[in-house]
Design a protein around this motif. Structure first.
Motif, short mmCIF file in Angstrom:
data_model
loop_
_atom_site.label_atom_id
_atom_site.label_comp_id
_atom_site.label_asym_id
_atom_site.label_seq_id
_atom_site.Cartn_x
_atom_site.Cartn_y
_atom_site.Cartn_z
N PRO A 17 28.88 70.91 35.97
CA PRO A 17 28.58 70.27 34.67
C PRO A 17 29.72 69.39 34.17
N GLU A 18 30.97 69.73 34.55
CA GLU A 18 32.12 68.93 34.13
C GLU A 18 32.02 67.49 34.57
N ALA A 19 31.37 67.24 35.70
CA ALA A 19 31.34 65.89 36.27
C ALA A 19 30.59 64.91 35.39
N THR A 20 29.60 65.38 34.65
CA THR A 20 28.73 64.46 33.91
C THR A 20 28.84 64.60 32.39
N THR B 28 40.25 67.05 37.89
CA THR B 28 41.14 67.94 37.15
C THR B 28 42.38 68.25 37.99
N VAL B 29 43.54 68.20 37.36
CA VAL B 29 44.81 68.45 38.05
C VAL B 29 44.96 69.94 38.36
N VAL C 188 38.60 66.95 42.80
CA VAL C 188 37.78 65.76 42.60
C VAL C 188 36.41 66.16 42.06
N HIS C 189 36.04 65.59 40.91
CA HIS C 189 34.70 65.79 40.36
C HIS C 189 33.78 64.64 40.76
N ALA C 190 34.33 63.42 40.84
CA ALA C 190 33.51 62.26 41.20
C ALA C 190 34.37 61.24 41.92
N ALA C 191 33.73 60.48 42.80
CA ALA C 191 34.39 59.39 43.53
C ALA C 191 33.39 58.25 43.65
N SER C 192 33.90 57.03 43.72
CA SER C 192 32.98 55.90 43.86
C SER C 192 33.25 55.16 45.15
N LEU C 193 32.27 54.36 45.56
CA LEU C 193 32.39 53.59 46.80
C LEU C 193 32.62 52.12 46.48
#
Length: 446
Positions: free
Chosen positions: A432-435, A167-168, A112-117
């Motif tokens: 850095p991959e997240a953004t 990323t898988v 997981v690079h990012a998750a939202s609420l």
């Protein structure tokens, strides 16, 4: 007949025993254990899919979890857990719930690079829906637990969060179009382990390739609100072009997505929101905004041509109220309904029965209009459609604020306030991959 290797081992044991060397015996045992581990781990799959390609199965991960229900500031805690690649007894729900490993053909392990609420995450933290959702988590033992009051420890620990982008790392034998290294986004089913974690294991139906034009942070804001909207509009989309739709609550995560999605489908979109949010809604394509704080709010609605569909996102009204603004054969759908609340208060059987009675009553009292309760559903085909629409510039994510992984409680505070314009996102990996986004030259529109 003894195998040759076993004969050699016995010969070594006899030599050590005859010399009465306990240290030698321990040394031999240790060397054989290490050899067995090495032989077990040195498989072709490990070499081909992980070691040689740069992917490694995780041993540990951090996550944000709760061990009791309550105010997020009091019960949320960050913990490090073993992801549990060894066999887990089906009765040991605590271990199996937190297990993040591919064990079924259609499962995918995602870094997981990012998750939202979403508001549902805050409500789940406070215990909303715990009876029915826990029953689904513990299908085999759920009925026994509810009638004997045993096994409630199976409910916790509980990791929150629905949306993700990442990323898988690993795929099951039944997954053919997604491979380790692919960038994906999706929304975890509501009764499964959440996404506020380093890794999450999801079913194939919950995931799709990430839109190439979005960063992981942006992509993580989309799936839950998108699939909830598609579920609510499922019976309407075939005739959406040229129809009039009224959204009750247009400035939140679902509203900001629904405006853009319906406009892309050719609908006229009216939105209820307060005066400060009208500019945002209009910028997303809304044709008209109605200030629900105005004393003339309902009078202005009555002066408008009647709507074909009323989508009540925030539970602001009722079918009785909506029929005054609907066409004779119009539809009303609400995301706020009593199913989870009834099962929390009355138990599963009585709660479901009471909810069914309430639903039937609303249908009978509003004959001539279609009435439905809406809820999130996993839908891989829907995700694929949304990803294509995003890459074609028809839908843009609306992110109000991005929080670091260390500040998850602050993100819950913002969502709890009810003042969100769009989505709140957590940068989980902090890498850095997240953004970052793909360059325009590498994006191919099919």
């Amino acid at each position: 007949m003894l195998k040759p290797r076993l004969k050699v081992w016995l010969h070594q044991f006899r030599n050590i025993h005859s010399s009465c060397s306990m240290s030698g015996l321990k040394k031999l045992f240790d060397s054989k254990i290490q050899q067995a581990k090495s032989e077990r781990n040195d498989t072709f799959q490990n070499w081909a899919e992980f070691e040689n390609r740069g992917f490694r199965k995780p041993e540990y991960m951090t996550c944000w979890l709760i061990e009791q229900y309550g105010n997020p500031n009091k019960v949320l805690k960050r913990d490090t857990i073993n992801v549990g690649y060894g066999k887990v007894n089906s009765i040991d729900a605590r271990a199996s719930q937190l297990r993040q490993a591919v064990t079924r053909p259609n499962e995918i392990l995602v870094k997981v690079h990012a998750a939202s609420l979403n508001p549902i995450d805050v409500k789940m933290c406070q215990g909303y829906g715990h009876n029915l959702l826990n029953f689904r988590r513990n299908t085999v033992f759920g009925t026994i637990n509810k009638f004997t009051n045993l096994g409630h420890e199976n409910e916790f620990p509980l990791v929150l969060g629905r949306d993700f982008s990442g990323t898988v790392l690993d795929v099951g034998s039944g997954v053919f179009d997604i491979v380790p290294g692919d960038e994906v986004f999706g929304a975890q089913d509501i009764h499964r382990t959440g996404t506020l974690a380093d890794y999450v294991c999801v079913d194939l139906q919950s995931v799709s390739h990430k839109p190439r034009t979005l960063s992981h942070v942006e992509a993580a804001s989309v799936p839950y609100v998108a699939l909830t909207t598609l579920s609510a509009l499922s019976g309407f989309l075939k005739v959406a072009e040229g129809k009039r739709v009224l959204l009750l609550g247009g400035s939140g995560g679902i509203g900001t997505f629904a405006i853009q999605y319906l406009k892309a489908k050719g609908s006229y979109v009216g939105v209820t929101c307060n005066k400060t949010a009208s500019k945002l809604c209009m910028s997303l394509g809304a044709d008209q905004c109605f200030d629900y704080t105005s004393p003339d709010y309902e009078k202005l609605l009555l002066e408008e041509p009647r709507f074909d569909f009323v989508f009540d996102i925030v539970g602001a009204q009722s079918p009785d109220w909506a029929r005054h603004f609907l066409q004779t054969d119009g539809s009303y759908s609400s995301l706020v309904h009593p199913i989870l609340e009834n099962t929390d208060n009355m138990g599963i059987v009585l709660g479901l029965s009471a909810s069914l009675g309430s639903y039937m009553k609303s249908c009978l009292l509003n004959r001539g209009n279609k009435f439905s309760w809406s809820y999130f559903q996993v839908d891989r085909i829907g995700l694929l459609e949304v990803a294509k629409m995003i890459d074609n510039g028809l839908i843009n994510p609306v992110v109000q604020k991005v929080f670091d992984y260390d500040n998850v409680p602050a993100a819950f505070d913002l969502v709890s306030s009810g003042k969100c314009k769009g989505k709140v996102v957590i940068n989980v990996s902090g890498s850095p991959e997240a953004t970052t986004k793909d360059s325009a030259e590498t994006i191919i529109h099919l």
